[in-house]
Design an enzyme around this catalytic site. Structure first.
Site, mmCIF file in Angstrom:
data_model
loop_
_atom_site.group_PDB
_atom_site.id
_atom_site.type_symbol
_atom_site.label_atom_id
_atom_site.label_comp_id
_atom_site.label_asym_id
_atom_site.label_seq_id
_atom_site.Cartn_x
_atom_site.Cartn_y
_atom_site.Cartn_z
ATOM 1 N N LYS A 146 -104.961 -152.306 5.433
ATOM 2 C CA LYS A 146 -104.708 -151.329 4.357
ATOM 3 C C LYS A 146 -104.130 -152.044 3.148
ATOM 4 C CE LYS A 146 -100.024 -151.342 4.455
ATOM 5 N NZ LYS A 146 -99.392 -152.223 3.581
ATOM 6 N N ASP B 120 -96.152 -147.968 9.457
ATOM 7 C CA ASP B 120 -97.536 -147.944 8.945
ATOM 8 C C ASP B 120 -98.544 -147.546 10.023
ATOM 9 O OD1 ASP B 120 -96.989 -148.685 6.341
ATOM 10 O OD2 ASP B 120 -97.289 -150.831 6.701
#
Ligand code: ATP
EC number: 2.7.1.148
Length: 311
Positions: free
Chosen positions: A11, A136
């Site tokens: 990401k 995350d």
């Protein structure tokens, strides 16, 4: 199913604002997270008991320090399962780079074992377990484009925006600890207190969300923000140099991802991204570059055809 392969995508943070400190020691954040196609590849194979993990990258631990190992251990415990698994990780996402490589691997193990062990957990249940492993990881379970608040675990999916070209730049042999970056930011804010210099007008979350909903790359480029740059840039000059170099090479906007040191550029086309990569590779020999694109999901599960039970 006895075995499967998973694609676990990295990401980038299109927006990272630190709103304050929380009593649990984490920071209160507002982030826009975006999956990209750069990905690790994991192979999972059922075994009668125990967790056995291997990885092709020597700097990644293969014991309970590995987030993917911890994900398997957590599922065993929470689901009272005595089943075991063999996990092999083929690393392509650079380590300690601000690209959530370890988090993506852990999310892939949660998604993969849910299938292999027939646990029947919902996406929401997988995300709650993920939040116990790291901030995350809940995002990585679904991926795509999401707004993350709280300490990063409160997620709101945003409209998918596929295919936007991205050029990633990571200084070789340099990792930044996420814990250090957040701690340094907190210390800086505390020590500056009321004397904090007024920052040049930083983009706001509504600006970033408007650019995303209009799917407007130049507006997105103008709304990129990462508060952790305030502590990482003064410490690691190369990060600021790479941001400038990406802009000079044609990026619409550039930013450090997460706690760095990876920097990304939003590129006007794949062709320009590839040209910029080739030019910058000659200029920065100690930096690795990847051309990638926004991706609509975080984890892809591919059943191993030989292991499907006959129907
Ligand atoms: P984030 O962006 O979520 O802060 P990161 O990309 O900066 O993460 P990772 O690549 O996840 O950082 O690695 C951080 C540390 O975690 C490494 O120093 C490594 O030793 C450890 N680690 C644990 N599990 C893994 C894994 N599966 N892959 C890579 N690193 C891992």
């Amino acid at each position: 199913m006895q075995a499967c392969t998973l694609i676990a995508r990295a990401k980038i943070n299109l927006y990272l604002e630190i709103l304050g400190s929380r009593p649990d020691g984490y920071s209160e954040v507002a982030m826009v997270l975006q999956s990209v196609h750069l990905a690790d590849r994991l192979q999972l194979k059922c075994r009668p008991h125990g967790i056995h993990l291997t990885c092709d990258c020597p700097e990644v631990p293969t014991d309970a320090r590995n987030l993917a190992y911890r994900a398997a251990e957590l599922l065993q415990k929470e689901c009272h399962s005595s089943a075991g698994v063999e996990i092999h990780i083929e690393k392509h996402i650079p380590v300690a780079a601000g690209l959530a490589g370890g988090s993506a691997d852990a999310a892939a193990v949660l998604v993969g074992l849910n299938q292999l062990w027939g646990l029947g957990l919902t996406v929401g249940e997988l995300q709650s377990l993920a939040a116990r492993l790291g901030s995350d990881i809940p995002f990585c379970v679904q991926g795509g484009t999401q707004l993350a608040t709280g300490r990063g675990e409160v997620l709101e999916p945003l409209a998918d925006w596929e295919g936007i070209p991205v050029l990633l730049a990571k200084p070789k042999h340099l990792g930044v600890s996420t814990a250090w970056a957040y701690q340094a930011f907190r210390s800086r804010r505390e020590s500056l207190g009321a004397n904090a210099p007024s920052e040049p007008a930083l983009p706001t979350l509504p600006q970033a969300l408007a650019a995303l909903s209009r799917q407007d790359p130049p507006a997105l480029a103008r709304s990129l923000r990462n508060d952790l740059e305030q502590v990482v840039l003064p410490e690691y000059a190369i990060v600021g140099e790479l941001r400038q170099a990406l802009l000079s090479a044609g990026a619409l906007g550039s930013l450090m991802s997460g706690s760095g040191p990876t920097v990304f550029g939003i590129m006007p086309s794949l062709e320009l991204a590839t040209q910029a990569r080739d030019t910058l590779r000659r200029q920065f020999q100690n930096v690795e570059f990847w051309v990638t694109q926004f991706a609509p999901t975080g984890i892809l599960l591919q059943p191993d055809p030989c292991s499907l039970s006959p129907t």
